[in-house]
Design an enzyme around this catalytic site. Structure first.
Site, PDB file in Angstrom:
ATOM      1  N   ASP A  27       0.849  -1.182   0.000  1.00  0.00           N
ATOM      2  CA  ASP A  27       0.000   0.000   0.000  1.00  0.00           C
ATOM      3  C   ASP A  27       0.895   1.245   0.000  1.00  0.00           C
ATOM      4  OD1 ASP A  27      -3.085   0.694   0.354  1.00  0.00           O
ATOM      5  OD2 ASP A  27      -1.977   2.067   1.648  1.00  0.00           O
ATOM      6  N   TYR A  77      -2.854  11.241   1.398  1.00  0.00           N
ATOM      7  CA  TYR A  77      -3.317  11.263   0.007  1.00  0.00           C
ATOM      8  C   TYR A  77      -3.206  12.670  -0.579  1.00  0.00           C
ATOM      9  CZ  TYR A  77      -5.032   6.514   0.569  1.00  0.00           C
ATOM     10  OH  TYR A  77      -5.103   5.158   0.779  1.00  0.00           O
ATOM     11  N   HIS A  94      -4.513  -7.533   0.034  1.00  0.00           N
ATOM     12  CA  HIS A  94      -3.803  -6.255   0.050  1.00  0.00           C
ATOM     13  C   HIS A  94      -2.926  -6.078   1.291  1.00  0.00           C
ATOM     14  CE1 HIS A  94      -3.129  -2.251  -1.431  1.00  0.00           C
ATOM     15  NE2 HIS A  94      -3.635  -1.680  -0.349  1.00  0.00           N
TER      16      HIS A  94
END
Length: 404
Positions: free
Chosen positions: A184, A330, A382
């Site tokens: 990630d 982000y 993930h």
């Protein structure tokens, strides 16, 4: 001690959450105002009401944070200031002095909690089905704005800055040669560390390979809402495996609404600091297969992640009030999620079948010209260190063995 030396000092840190904070959490869960049920019979609208209500019931009535807190405190924890920000990390040395130092880099919505299952197998392999010569000295930092690390008060802490900070941390711990592992955000961080060729880094292992060719990467970044119809404009000559990866990328880019929100308007998510149930619903809705796994766990199924696994991570976010500060990563990012970063150092790639996209070997060989390991696994998603710790540990041992 000078002021500079004092800031750089490694300060022992022990987690001690007040009882009042846990009582407040339970009270907030019990006073949740619920919406109506979803209008579909699947998870296409997000976590189902029944899933979130069962999560809340278990959280308020059965879950025990003190168990997780005690486990975290079994590992040596520290704070140290890097570039004006306190960084929290676990540092577990192997009994084998010639062990290879490794920094494990988590992502969102993960934390150090998602890496706890692999610490002992990595540091003491002989006790966990491995060989003594495969031992690692393990460092697990919390990213800025996550867990017990400090929260940046100004812009500038993107994944490239995090990578430089982790290199400084490893040097500060006395490791002049080490490796790095990530998935990630952690995958992007370790790729950037390798692209920067930070001092001491010998190579990296990734479970989310950043190897999508630039032409294809641009197509999907322009196709977030589907208007560009990227799959109809793929370059000619792609193999079946590469076309399958493109189909997965198409699905991923159309279902990353959390990333778009956090990348453009993270401060709008103020409710993450006010409602533990909102925080939990937001954190479990990362990607479709992970949400399905978590939903089955809260429905009573036997899954690789337990209800306690999930709530250990969510509760850490709640108690540290890091829902919004973690989301800002982000907004700080200026790099492609999956695109090539220009890595020349040795790279080991592990491809788990429920990853956001399955990196083809052909792309891995192009994107990582010094590819030393590539393996596709039969199970895992993930967050493999959390979901499939034995497979993850074996991949890290095998993939990085040539760098010892």
């Amino acid at each position: 001690m000078t002021a500079t030396a004092e800031r750089a000092a490694l300060r022992p840190f022990r987690i001690e959450i007040p009882d009042a904070a846990l009582a407040d959490l339970r009270a907030r869960i019990l006073h949740t105002r619920w919406p109506e049920r979803e209008t579909v019979d699947d998870e296409s609208q997000g976590p189902r009401l029944a899933t979130v209500q069962e999560l809340a019931r278990y959280w308020a009535e059965e879950y025990d944070w003190r168990r997780c807190e005690a486990r975290l405190n079994t590992y040596p924890g520290y704070l140290t200031e890097i570039d004006g920000l306190d960084i929290h990390f676990l540092h577990v040395r192997s009994q084998h002095e010639d062990a290879l130092p490794i920094v494990l880099c988590h992502g969102w919505p993960g934390s150090v909690v998602a890496l706890l299952k692999v610490i002992e197998p990595l540091t003491e392999p002989a006790a966990h089905g491995g060989r003594a010569e495969d031992a690692f000295h393990v460092v697990v930092p919390s990213m800025p704005g996550y867990g017990f690390s400090g929260k940046p008060a100004a812009p500038g802490w993107g994944p490239d800055h995090v990578g430089r900070a982790w290199a400084e941390l490893m040097q500060r711990l006395g490791y002049d040669r080490y490796v790095a592992q990530g998935g990630d955000w952690g995958a992007i961080v370790v790729d950037l560390m390798a692209a920067q060729e930070v001092p001491g880094l010998a190579g990296i292992h990734t479970n989310m390979a950043c190897v999508v060719p630039a032409e294809i990467d641009r197509l999907f970044q322009q196709n977030v809402v589907g208007a560009a119809d990227a799959l109809r404009h793929l370059p000619a000559g792609l193999s079946e495996e590469e076309r399958a990866a493109c189909a997965q990328l198409d699905f991923t880019w159309k279902h990353v609404t959390y990333a778009l929100q956090q990348g453009s308007r993270p401060q709008t998510l103020t409710g993450l600091a006010d409602s533990p149930v909102f925080l939990a619903a937001w954190l479990i809705d990362l990607e479709a297969k992970g949400l399905a796994l978590i939903s089955r766990a809260f429905a009573g199924g036997e899954e690789p992640l337990t209800r306690d696994d999930v709530l250990d991570n969510v509760t850490l976010f709640w108690l540290t009030n890091t829902g919004v500060s973690a989301a800002r990563m982000y907004a700080e990012n200026s790099f492609s999620f999956f695109g090539v970063k220009g890595v020349r150092l040795p790279v080991a790639v592990s491809v788990f079948p429920d990853e956001l996209y399955l990196a083809p070997r052909s792309w891995a060989e192009q994107g990582y010209p010094n590819l030393v390991h590539y393996h596709r696994l039969p199970a895992g998603g993930h967050f493999p260190a959390w979901e499939q710790p034995a497979s993850y540990v074996d991949e890290v041992r095998t993939g990085l063995r040539s760098l010892r």
